[in-house]
Design an enzyme around this catalytic site. Structure first.
Site: not given
Lengths: 465, 465
Positions: A44, A189, A42, A183, A273, A205, A270, A444
């Site tokens: 993605c 990205e 698809g 944004a 959807v 934005e 962007a 650590h």
């Protein structure tokens, strides 16, 4: 007597919901088909999450190489073969799509190529594509047609002057300048990616913050960082009078009374959807909708018996991992493999640098709900691993309930944030308290120690700040 | 009438146990001093974990740049300024040590420079160093003197022909060839590092596997990978007749009847550690010991009232994060801030590439104990994120109890394994089952999905394999 249906399940859509649901049905020994009109995986896998991560990897490497001297290297000059950067990402998508096709064979999922229409409940017709004309009779249908990028009215993606994520992923040259509308994760990205290779990027934005769904502190941090990287950002700003010209795009960036005319070679839209519903249902099938998305109950049943839906097509948050989860739950439920669970919480990730990852409520949410809370913050500058790797931008912010210490929300920005969030996600799933995170020995030196320290910091017990 | 002691707590040693314990006491409002004979941060921060990670970062970047073409770049030639690689790591250590010194001031920890001796319980004398001659009267003492690298009898580290981790970290040139004695975490990390920059590395390990404490499958995987990288590995092999010559070191690698003479410019001895007990106790103080380490009970009390011990000095696993945990627990306990918890489990990490991280039992352990178990494995070749980042070497292996599905052990090798292990560590802390890991939505695409898939794979429910 009616014939027994051929299939136990026909899945419409081969994305993260569809292919996962189909494979799961195969694992359960069911006779299952998955109908996909383009390629298994698809959007993605072919035109989204996966190829974009390949591009971002190249961008990160390029940026690091530009200051290789810090690490002890003299580099003679770096030439970018942009087409090859993109080719690699296409290769990755192709490899992963083949992987899904392999999994279909392995799990005996019949892979049907074309566009599907539910004719009546129990009958799916292939109306276009390679397998056009096939009619599949099935006990159950899972609708997983997903969403596609939304375009602004009057604009058309030509892949050169006007693009969505889909077009930019297939473009072999880098525009000299680009206006990014929106944004959110995708906008940010690609802004990071294009800017890394020298494109002059301007983000517009509408909302007050970049990454508007994130915690304000995180959004502000990323905005500052992007500006340092040379990206121009207009928040609280509407794009008006968008015009496509012969050599680019112009628009007015409108913030209150102030109008700033912008011009660029390309425009990346962007802004969200829209649901893939076109031609999905014949006139004989009516599904109850919730705004433009298919309405389902907690078990992913639509309003018509035998028709289920999962993934982006049932509405936000439009995330691949949520889609996969829902589809697997739906399939488990329809074949009696346990009670299907609704989606309760999910991590959200943005893969620009600094990366952003979060789960649960923002501080804004918690305040609005009037919940008493405590905050623990830990900066990566105090992390030995982050400093050693020269990746010390960013911080961890944990929000816990004052009453019982449970995690309400977790927000990470910085290197590998998208991997680190998994620990908090498991913690929330298991209703962990800050003390349990703090009491878990973390290796650590790792970045993950910052998650433990942020938990400790909610009660003033962090050692390293 | 005796005077009231000056301090609530004197901590001997300023490493991960000592500095953390001292800072914790400061947070609790106690009057505390921390005595360190070299630099705040101890071996880990100054001569171990932290600077080595800076070196490894340079090594990884160098290797990636060597095949930058795969990512779309033509690089004109890369010159390694090895001294600068090492300088950067020294700078990182220095920065972090300053950070600890800042935290001492912030938390009102008195920082005393020198070598400490417990004269009698409640009296600590500085016997050497800047503050020599000071005598500190205190209610409590926490011994956190740690360990140092063990040298073979008859050998002396000269920093040129014979080295431990300490010497190699301060060496500004790379030997042309090096024999590494011991394939534990430290040996493997330096082998990877030196090999990355063209040193001819030969590893000699007495036990059958490299990384002998890890799961066999992981050890075998890393061994194969190292061999592909050009490292020579002799396992099941003893080093005998070690001789230091004018221009290097020679030894016999003895495997059963077979003797292979080896020669190299340098020898790195990475065969373990020994306790720092020298001069710690006056003749008037006797602490019960467990072999060469200080014996403590579950609350970190030694056999003498008022003297506690934590960290490497109380014995294995000799890990910084375990040391910190123990010291904080000991201090909480001594000042009535909750019941101190013994260390129950801990992650172990190796930062070569492929990285290795694990927690809990190996498959070997589980078999030996006769526990019924199930295995779930997931290779990073099936992870979209790993493929997109061109980091798909490695796998996740999860061992769960057949009876109740609880995690018995988790083993990861590959990119960011050392970060990923944190999720499983929290899972084990919270007694999570495979189903709870599997049922937690993991962000797509991330490497962390592999942890979810490995959990699912224990019961045949992984989607992507």
């Amino acid at each position: 007597m009616a014939d027994e249906p051929t299939y136990d399940l026909v899945v419409i859509g081969g994305g993260p919901a569809g292919y996962a649901g189909a494979i799961r049905a195969g694992q359960l020994g069911k006779k299952v088909a998955c109908v996909e009109m383009e390629r298994a995986g698809g959007t993605c896998l072919n035109w989204g999450c996966i190829p974009s991560k390949a591009l971002l990897k190249s961008a990160e490497l390029y940026r690091t190489m530009l200051h290789a001297e810090d690490f002890g290297f003299k580099v003679g000059g770096i030439e970018v073969d942009f087409a090859k950067v993109v080719e690699r990402s296409r290769g990755v998508a192709n490899q992963m799509a083949k992987g899904i096709e392999f999994l279909f064979r392995k799990n005996k999922v019949e892979y049907i190529r074309g566009k599907a229409q539910i004719n009546v409940p129990g009958l799916v017709e292939i109306t276009d594509g390679e397998d056009k004309g096939k009619i599949l009779s099935t006990k159950n249908v899972l609708v997983a047609t997903g969403c596609r990028a939304r375009m602004l009215p009057g604009l058309k993606a030509d892949g050169k002057r006007v693009m969505t994520a889909r077009e930019i992923l297939d473009r072999r040259d880098l525009p000299k300048s680009c206006i990014v509308l929106g944004a959110g994760a995708i906008g940010m990205e690609f802004a990071y990616f294009m800017n890394s290779f020298g494109c002059e990027v301007t983000i517009v934005e509408m909302l007050p913050n970049v990454l508007p769904v994130e915690d304000d502190e995180v959004s502000k941090f990323v905005e500052r960082d992007f500006k340092k990287q040379g990206v121009t950002i207009h928040t609280d700003t509407k794009a008006e009078n968008i015009a496509v010209t012969d050599d680019g795009v112009t628009l007015d960036a409108v913030k209150g009374d102030k109008i700033t005319p912008l011009k660029a070679e390309s425009l990346l839209v962007a802004i969200g959807v829209q649901a893939n519903m076109d031609g999905l249902l014949s006139k004989k099938v009516k599904l109850e909708m919730d705004r433009k998305y298919i309405k389902v109950d907690r078990h992913y049943n639509t309003s018509v018996k035998g028709i289920y839906a999962a993934g982006d097509i049932i509405g936000p948050p439009w995330l691949a991992h949520v889609a996969t989860y829902e589809a697997v739950q739906a399939v488990n439920g329809m074949f009696g493999h346990g009670e299907p669970r609704p989606m309760e919480r999910f991590p959200g990730c943005t893969y620009c640098q600094p990366q952003v990852a979060s789960i649960g409520m923002t501080e804004r949410d918690v305040k609005e709900k009037g919940i008493k809370y405590k905050i623990g913050k830990f900066p990566f500058t105090a992390s030995g691993k982050a400093v050693a790797a020269a990746e010390s931008d960013g911080f961890v912010k944990l929000i816990v309930a004052e009453e019982d210490g449970e995690i309400l929300g977790a927000h990470i920005t910085g290197h590998e944030a998208t991997e680190l969030i998994a620990e908090y996600a498991l913690g929330m799933e298991l209703e962990a308290t800050w003390e349990e995170i703090h009491g878990t020995i973390h290796a650590h030196p790792t970045l993950s120690e910052a998650l433990m320290e942020a938990a400790a910091a909610t009660h003033g017990e962090a050692i390293h700040i």
